[in-house]
Scaffold this motif. Structure first.
Motif, PDB file in Angstrom:
ATOM      1  N   CYS A  16      -7.335   1.690   8.571  1.00  0.00           N
ATOM      2  CA  CYS A  16      -6.441   0.577   8.905  1.00  0.00           C
ATOM      3  C   CYS A  16      -6.734   0.001  10.291  1.00  0.00           C
ATOM      4  O   CYS A  16      -5.906  -0.725  10.858  1.00  0.00           O
ATOM      5  CB  CYS A  16      -4.983   1.025   8.830  1.00  0.00           C
ATOM      6  SG  CYS A  16      -4.499   1.541   7.185  1.00  0.00           S
ATOM      7  N   THR A  61      -3.259   6.361   1.887  1.00  0.00           N
ATOM      8  CA  THR A  61      -4.103   5.499   2.707  1.00  0.00           C
ATOM      9  C   THR A  61      -4.493   6.259   3.968  1.00  0.00           C
ATOM     10  O   THR A  61      -3.612   6.759   4.676  1.00  0.00           O
ATOM     11  CB  THR A  61      -3.334   4.214   3.089  1.00  0.00           C
ATOM     12  OG1 THR A  61      -2.910   3.562   1.891  1.00  0.00           O
ATOM     13  CG2 THR A  61      -4.209   3.275   3.915  1.00  0.00           C
ATOM     14  N   ARG A  87       0.836  -1.204   0.000  1.00  0.00           N
ATOM     15  CA  ARG A  87       0.000   0.000   0.000  1.00  0.00           C
ATOM     16  C   ARG A  87       0.868   1.251   0.000  1.00  0.00           C
ATOM     17  O   ARG A  87       1.926   1.292   0.624  1.00  0.00           O
ATOM     18  CB  ARG A  87      -0.891   0.026   1.252  1.00  0.00           C
ATOM     19  CG  ARG A  87      -1.917  -1.096   1.280  1.00  0.00           C
ATOM     20  CD  ARG A  87      -3.135  -0.787   0.418  1.00  0.00           C
ATOM     21  NE  ARG A  87      -4.002   0.149   1.102  1.00  0.00           N
ATOM     22  CZ  ARG A  87      -4.970  -0.216   1.944  1.00  0.00           C
ATOM     23  NH1 ARG A  87      -5.209  -1.489   2.187  1.00  0.00           N
ATOM     24  NH2 ARG A  87      -5.729   0.698   2.520  1.00  0.00           N
TER      25      ARG A  87
END
Lengths: 455, 160
Positions: B69, B64, B59
């Motif tokens: 997460c 992100t 990733r």
């Protein structure tokens, strides 16, 4: 790779035991484990973020700057303009007496290129600094701009930089750096053929993966520690000392770890303003170029224009070479006067030519200031010279490699700038290239040597 | 700004932080947790220097959001060596002189690890494809490719 020790065997006594032997790099263990500390890996409590308000115009007078809205923006701690910088007009090479000071840390009354720093905003977060920077109001009167070097040198062209007074650097030799050797016009008169060609290049951005920046921490002992990715630690320390009117003993520079530089990190741009921010707020300050700034704002390699006129004989000898080189410094000097000067010494190339005339100009335009990049001043010149060599060889119907053997400089030959050639190895390099590339040349060239006593 | 809780496993350790909503995983790792092995080179998903492994997938941590997460298992180059012993990829990068300025190296190693986890004996073309999202501006690609191929060979010898 085979190491040929037969070359210069009677001249070089060294054992050359290290060449060809792998030796571990001292920095690699840090790189592969992620432990290498780049400047941006330093993080301090209470660190402020600096964002720059930049000129949207290539050339403009600043009528007024209004920072009131930006100062009220939540999270903003300090807004800096030219009047806050103790010694705002500087030039990097003043340290080696190459002046005049011609560049502003923050624009004062005028901007000379699109992207020039005008106002610095310091805030608690990167986002607050960015938002507040957008609230700074600058009233510009747009001026005519010049982007082409030959246009800039014409009478009546817009004046780019008042500190110079004309659109070129003034060397002690006059409007350009000059090399005069032999009688170039007599050389052209005797030549069998004359070839004049013009070569041009665009600016080139280094585009390092790690963008330019620094982190500055005020220390308890009244000193400032500056973690930086500069490629020029002492240039930066000394220039910061001049700009901030602060003794060097107050400045502690930590660096040497650079995430890609290629010459693009030798200018003194981010550190002085970040140190000033830390001084005026008493807080650590981080100033890192965005990727967009790295591509648009940081100095590129200069655009160059090279006009080469050669006189050549049917037997392959170049008897006269006249070169006019133009280096586009952009709006400010930075390292370009030095680059243009380097070109003047370099333009004859590694060839022995009896009649040489060289003029190199360092020209100011309203473009992004250019500066150092890998061999600046000679790299574009080499491209031009070697393309010219191929064209000359074609003109007289000679093999291009053999043509270079005929003109190659050898130990003892006087170069155009009056330095005798020493330690030449061009012929030996070309002999190896001939073998490696399977490009055979006549036996007499394979028997030549750069070392006069060697045959 | 409202803070949001985020919790994940980083290189085997449980981590929990309150972050500003919208914080990228890159900033959370570097500025909040203190793992500076992922690097910020472009902050726009083009250079690959910020590459990390989230639940086995490669990733770009700069694109992100950290809050996506929650509960994830995250690996970074800083956690690759075990008990002071370098991972075969790290060893191979050292031996092949596959680092220059080093800024792209942690991201390169992450991309290579995901490749070797899935394809223990990759072809050269597969290595090139796996590293195609990571820029080395020092342009030392060939030693990097050789390092990954060499790590794959040493892995297969260890298994055999």
């Amino acid at each position: 790779m085979e190491l040929r020790k037969s070359y210069f065997a009677d001249q070089r006594k060294d054992g050359l035991n290290e060449i060809g032997q792998p030796r571990p790099r001292l920095d690699s263990p840090g790189h592969v484990t992620g432990k290498t500390a780049y400047f941006a890996d330093r993080n301090f409590p209470g660190m402020l973020h600096l964002k720059m308000v930049r000129s949207p115009h290539h050339h403009a007078r600043i009528r007024a700057i209004d920072t009131s809205e930006a100062e009220k923006h939540p999270g903003v701690v300090k807004v800096l303009t030219a009047k806050d910088v103790p010694h705002n007009v500087y030039t990097i090479l003043i340290l080696i007496q190459i002046g005049p000071e011609d560049e502003t840390v923050l624009a004062d009354g005028k901007v000379r290129w699109k992207g020039e720093a005008v106002v610095a905003v310091l805030a608690e977060t990167e986002r607050a600094a960015q938002e507040a920077a957008a609230k700074v109001k600058v009233d510009y009167e747009v001026l005519p701009a010049v982007f082409d070097m030959e246009e800039a040198l014409k009478p009546g062209a817009p004046l780019v930089n008042e500190y110079h007074g004309q659109n070129h650097y003034l060397y002690d030799s006059g409007e350009c750096r000059k090399v005069r050797f032999g009688d170039v016009e007599a050389g052209f008169a005797e030549a069998d053929h004359i070839l004049e060609q013009t070569y041009q290049s665009s600016p080139i951005e280094h585009a390092p993966t790690e963008t330019t920046g620094c982190v500055v921490a005020p220390e308890g002992n009244d000193r400032f520690t500056c973690y930086t990715n500069t490629q020029a630690m002492f240039f930066t320390l000394d220039n910061a000392s001049i700009i901030l009117q602060m003794p060097g003993s107050k400045l502690h520079f930590v660096g040497g770890t650079v995430g890609g530089g290629f010459g693009g990190k030798v200018d003194v741009i981010v550190e002085p303003i970040a140190i000033l921010g830390a001084k005026l707020t008493g807080r650590p300050v981080c100033f890192i170029y965005s990727r967009e700034e790295e591509m648009q704002i940081s100095s590129p390699r200069a655009a160059e224009k090279v006009v080469i006129k050669d006189g050549v004989m049917n037997d392959g000898r170049i008897v006269a070479r006249k070169v006019t080189g133009y280096t586009d410094a952009g709006a400010y000097s930075r390292h370009s006067p030095y680059g243009a000067q380097k070109g003047a010494a370099h333009y004859p190339g590694p060839y022995t030519i009896p009649n040489v005339w060289i003029d190199t100009y360092c020209v100011y335009t309203n473009r992004t200031p250019s500066s150092a990049m890998r061999g600046f001043g000679v790299t574009i010149g080499d491209f031009a010279l070697e393309v010219q060599m191929d064209k000359l060889a074609r003109l007289i119907g000679m093999d291009p490699l053999e043509f270079r053997f005929i003109n190659a400089y050898r130990d003892g030959d006087m170069k155009a700038h009056r330095q005798p050639t020493e330690g030449a190895a061009l012929i030996e390099c070309m002999q190896e290239a001939s073998r490696a590339a399977n490009w055979p040349v006549a036996e007499k060239f394979m028997a030549m040597s750069s070392y006069r006593k060697g045959g | 700004m409202a803070k949001v809780p985020v919790q994940f496993t980083l290189n085997g350790s449980e981590k929990a932080e309150f972050i500003d909503s919208g914080t990228t995983l890159l900033h959370a790792l570097r500025d909040k947790i203190g793992d500076t092995s992922p690097k910020g080179g472009c902050h726009q998903g083009t250079c690959g220097a910020c590459s990390v492994i989230v639940d086995g997938e490669l990733r770009l941590s700069c694109l992100t959001l950290a809050e996506t997460c929650n509960g994830a298992v995250i690996r970074t180059t800083a956690g690759l060596a075990e008990g002071g012993v370098l991972h075969p990829l790290q060893r191979a990068f050292l031996d092949a002189f596959a680092t220059q300025c080093g800024f792209c190296t942690p991201g390169m190693i992450m991309a290579a690890k995901v490749l070797l986890d899935r394809t223990p004996s990759p072809s050269r073309e597969e290595v090139v494809e796996a590293l195609s999202g990571n820029i080395c501006r020092c342009t030392g690609y060939e030693p990097i490719i050789q390092a990954v191929l060499s790590a794959a060979r040493s892995n297969s010898q260890n298994v055999a």
